[in-house]
Design a protein around this motif. Structure first.
Motif, PDB file in Angstrom:
ATOM      1  N   GLN A  58      21.240  -7.502  18.411  1.00 49.82           N
ATOM      2  CA  GLN A  58      21.329  -8.776  17.710  1.00 49.82           C
ATOM      3  C   GLN A  58      21.224  -8.537  16.212  1.00 49.82           C
ATOM      4  N   GLY A  59      21.605  -9.556  15.442  1.00 48.61           N
ATOM      5  CA  GLY A  59      21.522  -9.428  13.992  1.00 48.61           C
ATOM      6  C   GLY A  59      22.281 -10.520  13.288  1.00 48.61           C
ATOM      7  N   PHE A  60      22.574 -10.287  12.001  1.00 45.92           N
ATOM      8  CA  PHE A  60      23.272 -11.302  11.213  1.00 45.92           C
ATOM      9  C   PHE A  60      23.855 -10.670   9.965  1.00 45.92           C
ATOM     10  N   LEU A  61      24.822 -11.355   9.384  1.00 47.60           N
ATOM     11  CA  LEU A  61      25.361 -11.048   8.065  1.00 47.60           C
ATOM     12  C   LEU A  61      25.102 -12.260   7.185  1.00 47.60           C
ATOM     13  N   ARG A  62      24.395 -12.063   6.066  1.00 47.34           N
ATOM     14  CA  ARG A  62      23.946 -13.174   5.224  1.00 47.34           C
ATOM     15  C   ARG A  62      24.521 -13.057   3.822  1.00 47.34           C
ATOM     16  N   PHE A  63      24.897 -14.226   3.273  1.00 45.47           N
ATOM     17  CA  PHE A  63      25.242 -14.352   1.861  1.00 45.47           C
ATOM     18  C   PHE A  63      24.322 -15.400   1.262  1.00 45.47           C
ATOM     19  N   GLN A  64      23.753 -15.113   0.096  1.00 41.45           N
ATOM     20  CA  GLN A  64      22.792 -16.034  -0.498  1.00 41.45           C
ATOM     21  C   GLN A  64      22.982 -16.122  -1.998  1.00 41.45           C
ATOM     22  N   ARG A  65      23.123 -17.355  -2.479  1.00 39.02           N
ATOM     23  CA  ARG A  65      23.237 -17.633  -3.914  1.00 39.02           C
ATOM     24  C   ARG A  65      21.939 -18.310  -4.333  1.00 39.02           C
ATOM     25  N   THR A  66      21.168 -17.645  -5.181  1.00 39.41           N
ATOM     26  CA  THR A  66      19.906 -18.197  -5.664  1.00 39.41           C
ATOM     27  C   THR A  66      20.091 -18.822  -7.046  1.00 39.41           C
ATOM     28  N   PHE A  67      19.202 -19.746  -7.381  1.00 40.43           N
ATOM     29  CA  PHE A  67      19.238 -20.354  -8.712  1.00 40.43           C
ATOM     30  C   PHE A  67      17.847 -20.799  -9.117  1.00 40.43           C
TER      31      PHE A  67
ATOM     32  N   THR B  49      18.480  -2.579   8.143  1.00 41.44           N
ATOM     33  CA  THR B  49      18.878  -3.704   7.309  1.00 41.44           C
ATOM     34  C   THR B  49      19.414  -3.155   5.990  1.00 41.44           C
ATOM     35  N   VAL B  50      20.526  -3.708   5.533  1.00 41.38           N
ATOM     36  CA  VAL B  50      21.149  -3.271   4.282  1.00 41.38           C
ATOM     37  C   VAL B  50      21.199  -4.465   3.334  1.00 41.38           C
ATOM     38  N   ASP B  51      20.580  -4.322   2.169  1.00 40.66           N
ATOM     39  CA  ASP B  51      20.617  -5.347   1.127  1.00 40.66           C
ATOM     40  C   ASP B  51      21.527  -4.876   0.002  1.00 40.66           C
ATOM     41  N   TYR B  52      22.432  -5.754  -0.430  1.00 44.05           N
ATOM     42  CA  TYR B  52      23.324  -5.391  -1.533  1.00 44.05           C
ATOM     43  C   TYR B  52      23.452  -6.566  -2.488  1.00 44.05           C
ATOM     44  N   LYS B  53      23.263  -6.285  -3.775  1.00 38.22           N
ATOM     45  CA  LYS B  53      23.385  -7.301  -4.819  1.00 38.22           C
ATOM     46  C   LYS B  53      24.822  -7.296  -5.322  1.00 38.22           C
ATOM     47  N   ILE B  54      25.600  -8.291  -4.910  1.00 41.43           N
ATOM     48  CA  ILE B  54      27.005  -8.369  -5.299  1.00 41.43           C
ATOM     49  C   ILE B  54      27.134  -8.669  -6.787  1.00 41.43           C
ATOM     50  N   ALA B  55      26.380  -9.629  -7.240  1.00 39.38           N
ATOM     51  CA  ALA B  55      26.373 -10.026  -8.650  1.00 39.38           C
ATOM     52  C   ALA B  55      25.021 -10.668  -8.932  1.00 39.38           C
ATOM     53  N   LYS B  56      24.777 -10.997 -10.176  1.00 37.11           N
ATOM     54  CA  LYS B  56      23.523 -11.653 -10.515  1.00 37.11           C
ATOM     55  C   LYS B  56      23.396 -12.951  -9.726  1.00 37.11           C
ATOM     56  N   ASN B  57      22.279 -13.102  -9.015  1.00 38.01           N
ATOM     57  CA  ASN B  57      21.975 -14.281  -8.200  1.00 38.01           C
ATOM     58  C   ASN B  57      22.854 -14.414  -6.955  1.00 38.01           C
TER      59      ASN B  57
ATOM     60  N   LEU C 142      23.421 -12.336  -3.401  1.00 37.07           N
ATOM     61  CA  LEU C 142      22.964 -11.240  -2.561  1.00 37.07           C
ATOM     62  C   LEU C 142      23.613 -11.316  -1.186  1.00 37.07           C
ATOM     63  N   THR C 143      23.704 -10.163  -0.537  1.00 38.21           N
ATOM     64  CA  THR C 143      24.154 -10.115   0.846  1.00 38.21           C
ATOM     65  C   THR C 143      23.208  -9.218   1.629  1.00 38.21           C
ATOM     66  N   LYS C 144      23.019  -9.529   2.919  1.00 37.37           N
ATOM     67  CA  LYS C 144      22.120  -8.773   3.782  1.00 37.37           C
ATOM     68  C   LYS C 144      22.773  -8.631   5.149  1.00 37.37           C
ATOM     69  N   LEU C 145      22.830  -7.399   5.655  1.00 38.26           N
ATOM     70  CA  LEU C 145      23.325  -7.117   6.995  1.00 38.26           C
ATOM     71  C   LEU C 145      22.185  -6.510   7.800  1.00 38.26           C
TER      72      LEU C 145
ATOM     73  N   GLY D  23      15.955 -22.642  -6.084  1.00 36.67           N
ATOM     74  CA  GLY D  23      16.370 -22.749  -4.702  1.00 36.67           C
ATOM     75  C   GLY D  23      17.456 -21.767  -4.367  1.00 36.67           C
ATOM     76  N   TYR D  24      18.105 -22.002  -3.242  1.00 34.89           N
ATOM     77  CA  TYR D  24      19.194 -21.123  -2.835  1.00 34.89           C
ATOM     78  C   TYR D  24      20.083 -21.805  -1.809  1.00 34.89           C
ATOM     79  N   VAL D  25      21.291 -21.275  -1.681  1.00 34.49           N
ATOM     80  CA  VAL D  25      22.219 -21.628  -0.612  1.00 34.49           C
ATOM     81  C   VAL D  25      22.429 -20.365   0.208  1.00 34.49           C
ATOM     82  N   ARG D  26      22.202 -20.447   1.529  1.00 33.28           N
ATOM     83  CA  ARG D  26      22.289 -19.284   2.410  1.00 33.28           C
ATOM     84  C   ARG D  26      23.274 -19.560   3.537  1.00 33.28           C
ATOM     85  N   VAL D  27      24.161 -18.609   3.758  1.00 33.67           N
ATOM     86  CA  VAL D  27      25.138 -18.695   4.842  1.00 33.67           C
ATOM     87  C   VAL D  27      24.994 -17.448   5.705  1.00 33.67           C
TER      88      VAL D  27
END
Length: 340
Positions: free
Chosen positions: A331-340, A303-311, A313-316, A61-65
């Motif tokens: 319009q748009g968004f800034l996303r942080f996502q922790r997957t597991f 769209t810019v995807d960047y892997k901050i650390a393992k699992n 991710l951030t997306k602008l 799953g994941y937690v997305r903000v």
């Protein structure tokens, strides 16, 4: 009676009771051996055997903000915070017909502490290419053109209670699906829920090029939607080209009569991807009969995807939309996502 006599009599009585109970002594059962969780590597990483069974289970799953922005993105506000939590349980086991799969995905979206929605995102059974239950349609945006956010290549909900069959090989697949289209949508007057749709998809891959062809028929509106997508590995990334056409507004696609678009996923590093995109829409207006009449629009963004650390991710995503006879907007968004 002396104290000595009393003590001797008590000792004798206790001895008799102890002897009588010895024959009925309770013997504690031996503890059962503990069965530790075993790794199941038959279906990839993350699976383990459910103790006492031959069924393999994975939990993910994941937690997305997200911080979203755009005109009136939340009521009259141009800014909105949003959070999602999602958990997926996937079970697999072998049968005489092949691998039996069951998937449950639970999702909760939260605008704030009081405005929250919990739902069953997926719940299906899959065996030998036949899948039944709540599942993603082939029209689902996130699984179609790629990781960019510029494209609008479907309409309405893309998750349905469906019955579908898919024949798959590494380089070719073909499938058909019968979808229950329950939600109301803006097309011809009088159209309502409890509709049925039929979709078919072909996929092929040859070397660095792959492509999809998808068709959907809405039995309520008696209209057809077609979509084609082509991917090609070029240079340090992947080029995606896509086009759509609808005979009339229908559940699967009602954004325009036809549309063309392109995007390029530029893999700058192992952690950073930059995805510019563009899409053109022709005849975005609908008349009172739900037919396309006029007005064009275009949409462009990056769209810019960047892997901050393992699992982690951030997306602008920043998108510009310019329709005829209506104000343009960013319009748009800034996303942080922790997957597991």
């Amino acid at each position: 009676m002396t104290i000595r006599t009393i003590l001797l009599g008590t000792a004798a009585a206790m001895s008799i009771m102890s002897t009588a109970q010895a024959a009925d002594a309770i013997v504690a059962a031996e503890p059962e051996a503990v069965e530790y969780v075993r790794v199941c590597d038959a279906y990839g990483t993350g699976y383990f055997y459910i103790p006492g069974t031959e069924t393999c289970l994975s939990i993910g799953g994941y937690v997305r903000v997200e911080e979203r922005f755009g005109r009136n993105v939340s009521g009259t506000s141009d800014w909105n915070s949003w959070t999602r939590g999602q958990v997926t349980l996937s079970s697999k086991s072998e049968t005489e017909y092949g691998t039996l799969t069951g998937v449950i995905t639970l999702r909760t979206n939260a605008e704030n502490a009081t405005n929250q929605t919990a739902l069953l995102q997926e719940g299906y059974i899959d065996l030998a290419g036949l899948r039944v239950g709540m599942q993603y349609s082939w029209w689902d945006n996130d699984r179609s053109i790629g990781t960019g956010e510029t494209d609008v290549i479907s309409s309405n909900q893309t998750i349905h209670n469906s019955v579908r069959y898919m024949y798959e090989t590494p380089n070719f697949s073909a499938g058909v699906s019968v979808d229950e289209l329950e939600e109301r949508y803006r097309t011809k007057p009088g159209e309502g829920p409890n509709n049925v749709g039929v979709t078919g998809q072909l996929f092929g891959k040859a070397g660095a090029v792959s492509g999809y062809l998808l068709a959907g028929y809405d039995t309520d509106t008696e209209e057809v939607a077609l979509r084609g997508i082509l991917f090609a590995d070029i240079g340090p990334g992947q080029l995606g080209l896509y086009g759509l056409w609808a005979s009339g507004a229908n559940y699967y696609y009602e954004e325009s009569e036809w549309a063309l678009g392109a995007q390029y996923v530029y893999k700058a590093t192992d952690k950073l991807s930059i995805i510019p995109g563009y899409q053109y829409f022709s005849k975005i207006s609908l008349d009172s009969n739900g037919e396309f009449t006029g007005g064009d629009a275009w949409r462009a963004g990056v769209t810019v995807d960047y892997k901050i650390a393992k699992n982690l991710l951030t997306k602008l995503s920043v998108q510009y939309y310019d329709p005829d006879n209506a104000p343009e907007q960013v319009q748009g968004f800034l996303r942080f996502q922790r997957t597991f």
